[in-house]
Structures are given as C-alpha cells and as structure tokens.
Design an enzyme around this catalytic site. Sequence first.
Site, short mmCIF file in Angstrom:
data_model
loop_
_atom_site.label_atom_id
_atom_site.label_comp_id
_atom_site.label_asym_id
_atom_site.label_seq_id
_atom_site.Cartn_x
_atom_site.Cartn_y
_atom_site.Cartn_z
N GLN A 1 35.69 43.81 35.59
CA GLN A 1 36.00 45.05 36.28
C GLN A 1 35.32 46.25 35.63
O GLN A 1 35.51 47.38 36.07
CB GLN A 1 37.52 45.26 36.33
CG GLN A 1 38.24 44.21 37.12
CD GLN A 1 39.75 44.37 37.06
OE1 GLN A 1 40.29 45.29 36.46
NE2 GLN A 1 40.46 43.43 37.69
N HIS B 1 41.21 45.85 33.84
CA HIS B 1 42.23 46.90 33.65
C HIS B 1 41.73 48.03 32.75
O HIS B 1 42.35 48.37 31.75
CB HIS B 1 43.52 46.31 33.09
CG HIS B 1 44.22 45.38 34.03
ND1 HIS B 1 45.48 44.88 33.82
CD2 HIS B 1 43.82 44.84 35.22
CE1 HIS B 1 45.83 44.09 34.82
NE2 HIS B 1 44.83 44.05 35.68
N GLU C 1 51.98 50.81 43.00
CA GLU C 1 52.81 52.01 43.00
C GLU C 1 52.02 53.27 43.32
O GLU C 1 50.81 53.34 43.13
CB GLU C 1 53.43 52.21 41.60
CG GLU C 1 54.33 51.11 41.15
CD GLU C 1 54.88 51.33 39.75
OE1 GLU C 1 55.74 50.54 39.32
OE2 GLU C 1 54.45 52.29 39.07
N TYR D 1 56.51 55.22 32.52
CA TYR D 1 56.49 54.68 33.87
C TYR D 1 56.82 53.19 33.93
O TYR D 1 56.70 52.58 34.98
CB TYR D 1 55.15 55.02 34.54
CG TYR D 1 55.13 56.48 34.90
CD1 TYR D 1 55.48 56.92 36.17
CD2 TYR D 1 54.85 57.45 33.94
CE1 TYR D 1 55.53 58.26 36.48
CE2 TYR D 1 54.89 58.81 34.23
CZ TYR D 1 55.24 59.20 35.51
OH TYR D 1 55.31 60.54 35.81
N TYR E 1 51.68 36.31 38.74
CA TYR E 1 50.77 35.71 39.71
C TYR E 1 51.13 34.24 40.00
O TYR E 1 50.83 33.74 41.08
CB TYR E 1 49.33 35.81 39.23
CG TYR E 1 48.79 37.21 39.27
CD1 TYR E 1 48.59 37.87 40.48
CD2 TYR E 1 48.51 37.90 38.10
CE1 TYR E 1 48.10 39.16 40.53
CE2 TYR E 1 48.03 39.21 38.13
CZ TYR E 1 47.82 39.83 39.34
OH TYR E 1 47.35 41.11 39.39
#
Length: 468
Positions: free
Chosen positions: A183, A248, A342, A352, A363
């Site tokens: 990513q 991430h 979210e 959070y 998963y």
Amino acid sequence: MLKLAFVTIITVFTAFFAIDLKKTEKQPSPVEETAEKNYQTYCAGCHGGKMDAFVDRKWKYGNTKENLYKSIKTGYADGGMPAFEKSFSDKEIKDLADYILKGIKNVDRYTSSEKPLSDTFKTEESTVKLVNVFSGAKVPWGIAFLPDQKMLVTDRSGELYLVNENKQSEKVLGVPEVRASGQGGLMDVVLHPDFAKNNIIYLSYSKPKEGDSKMQTTAILKAVLKGNQLENAKDIFVAEPYSTTRHHYGSRLVFGKDGYLYFSVGERGNEKGNPQNIKNDLGKVHRIKDDGSIPADNPFANKSEGQKTIYSYGHRNPQGMALNPYTGELWSNEHGPRGGDEINIHVKGANYGWPVVSYGINYNGTTFTELTTKPGIEAPIHYWIPSIAPSGMAFVNSKIYKGWEGNLMVGSLRFEYLNRCVIKNKKVVKEELLFKNIGRVREVRMAPDGYLYIGVEGKGVFKIVPVS
C-alpha cells in the site's frame, strides 16, 4: 421502564443495520427481536456478535433461505457447523434465516456486476457527467489545485505530475525515493496555505530505511515547487518506529483553520502494539507547524510521556481527511477490519479506540472485541458494515451541485463507487451510491472553482460536471 427499554432496543437495531429510521419508520417486530436474540445466544460465539459483518463472506453452502434453513437445522459436521434442530422449532429456524437474509441484503446493495455504459449518470438530485482530465497516473493517490489552474497529482508508483487545464502533463523532478510496494509509495499532496507567495508543498510517502531493504515508514516532506522542480526538499516528520509491513500507512494531509498541518499515520498492521501506545507515532493523527515544529497546545507537548506531535490516537488506517468548511472541524474516514469502517470528528487528545472497541470482526470471522463503545473512547459518528474501504473525502461547499451542498463525499476502494453522505447534526442520515463500478475511488477533492474531482485507480482523474 418498559417504554425506555423498548426505545433502547429500537435504537440498537437501527444502528446495527445502519438504516435511515426517518425514511423507513419501521420498528423490529417481536419475531425479529427473537431471531436476533437467538443469533446472539447460539451463533455469536462462533460467528461474532455483529451479524452484518458475519454475512459479508463467501457462502460455502449457499445463502438462499432454503440453504440457510438446511445449514441451521441439520448442520455440516465436517465443516464445523453443528445442527440446531433440537434447539429451535422449524419456525424459529426460518425466522433466524430471515434475520440473516436482512444482513445479506444490506451487503448486496453495495455489489453489482453492471459496468457503467456511459460517462453520464443520473443521481437522485440531478444528472452529472464524469470528464476525464488526466489519465497518466495508475494510482492517483492525491490531488492539489494550484492558483494558475494547474493541478498536482501523485501516483503511488512514485511520480508527481503537474497537469494543466488542457490535460497536458509533465513529471515533477526532485521527488524523494519511495518504497512503492504493498500500500506504500507516493501518497498525498497539499499546498501551504500561503502557497501563492511561497510555492511550498507537502508530500506524504513511504520512506525506506537507509541501509535496510525491509523497513519503511510514513514520512512528510516539505519542498518548494519551482516550475516542474522540487527544491529545498526536506523531511519534517518521519514516523517511528520503522516497520517491515507494507500496509496501513495512513498518509492524508490537511491544513487546519489554525494554520497547522494535520496528517494520519496508520498502525502498520500492529494493532496490539501501536495505536494505544502514545510513545510511538503509529496509529495516530498528528499536528505540526508548517516547518515541522510542535504547537505548544498539542496534547502531549508538555508532558513527560507521549509523542509531542500526536493530536489523537487509537486509529487503524485513516485514508481520508477533510476540513469541514462550515464548522472548521477535522473529519476523517478510517478503514476498519472486516466491517466497522468509520467516520470520525477529531477531538484534541481523544482516543478513538482501535482495537479496544470496533464494529468489525477479524478477517477470518473470529471476534477480537465485543465492545463497540467504552467510556473515555470517542465514538465514530458513522460506521459501515460491510466495509467499503473508504479513501479520500471532501465536503461539497459549492452551489454547482443541486442538492449536494453540505454533503460529505467518500470514495470506496472495495465497492468502486463514490458515497454521498447527507449530514445533519453531525450524523449521516442518508447515503447515495454514485458511479457504481467506476473503479477504485482513491481520492476526492473540491477544487477552488467549486467542482468536485475524483481520482480512480487505473483510469485517472475525473471532474464531476452537472448537465441538468
């Protein structure tokens, strides 16, 4: 007391399915309540308490009512599914199957095999056209608009493009080396608030660790744009610690009304060690001055523990951030696990919750927490089950789009559409799925001229133009 308990049940049921109660005005029947109770009592131990997340799966034995009835009644011993014919009556099994089918229907509304037949789309409010303005980037991660009608577009591969209004482009030189894997790569871009005078831009990217081909992290670079050249480039933030994982990264960049730079850093796949640990930079939203120094009122600026740049923590992977033009608040969207994506409004110093609380499951279908709320943890204003994989977000603050003013637009990577969220009193009260199957919508930005632009993987950058 009875009335209060009934209202509570209705509220929980509504949130569970993310239903627009105002629109449906339908309350769960006693049959539905019994089916939900049976699911929680007999099924949640293996499949998790969040049924909408459980049904987001490939069904080995089918997902029709008949298939579900058979699975529940007689089971599949070799597959680990016990039989419940002695626990439930036939009617209770059918009611439980109907309950699960409601969750499946919620998942199905996001999926479609139909591809767009043209570049013109009829929406609930008007008809709009997608006009391709740049197709050179394979993964257009970030977009920034310059005062001279040009725009900067990042490609995750590591290229930064300067695009003019005639769709002509050139590569910008001086971009830092990126670890374009997984990513990671070249990600977001934002202009300094005083760009017209100083030509300063900021880039977020996956920075390889010097001398180590396996380690990388999220970094923020400040540079001066002169023509198609970056000058005086310097990292003003490098997230610690480096990690071997290649996902991430977070990496959205937004300047707040206070003039400070806010940006997200994902937890790099280590949910147990990073997001709740204020001693490192991962799984956090940070706030710095335009030169990388620390604002004096940052939550941990004057404390012995805690990274000085942290603004909020307990995050998984926020890939969309936007300043609310009406309130000045910082909003973000965040990837959950399987379910539980979210939308958050950021409060200075707030936790959070990841992974202490979540509306998602693992998963592999197992549960890592039964908590969706907890005292001391900031709750999301909205969540998605199933996960839509949100990325990129922008508020519509233009009258160009009939009925869209004040709406929040969010890109979906997983289901390949643009999500229009109608906001009232800081809540999402309605959603419309736009441009289904257009491609993975990576970026969403409002331009100074009042038009919306989206970056779509494999296709480039599109301008959304109303035609009626």
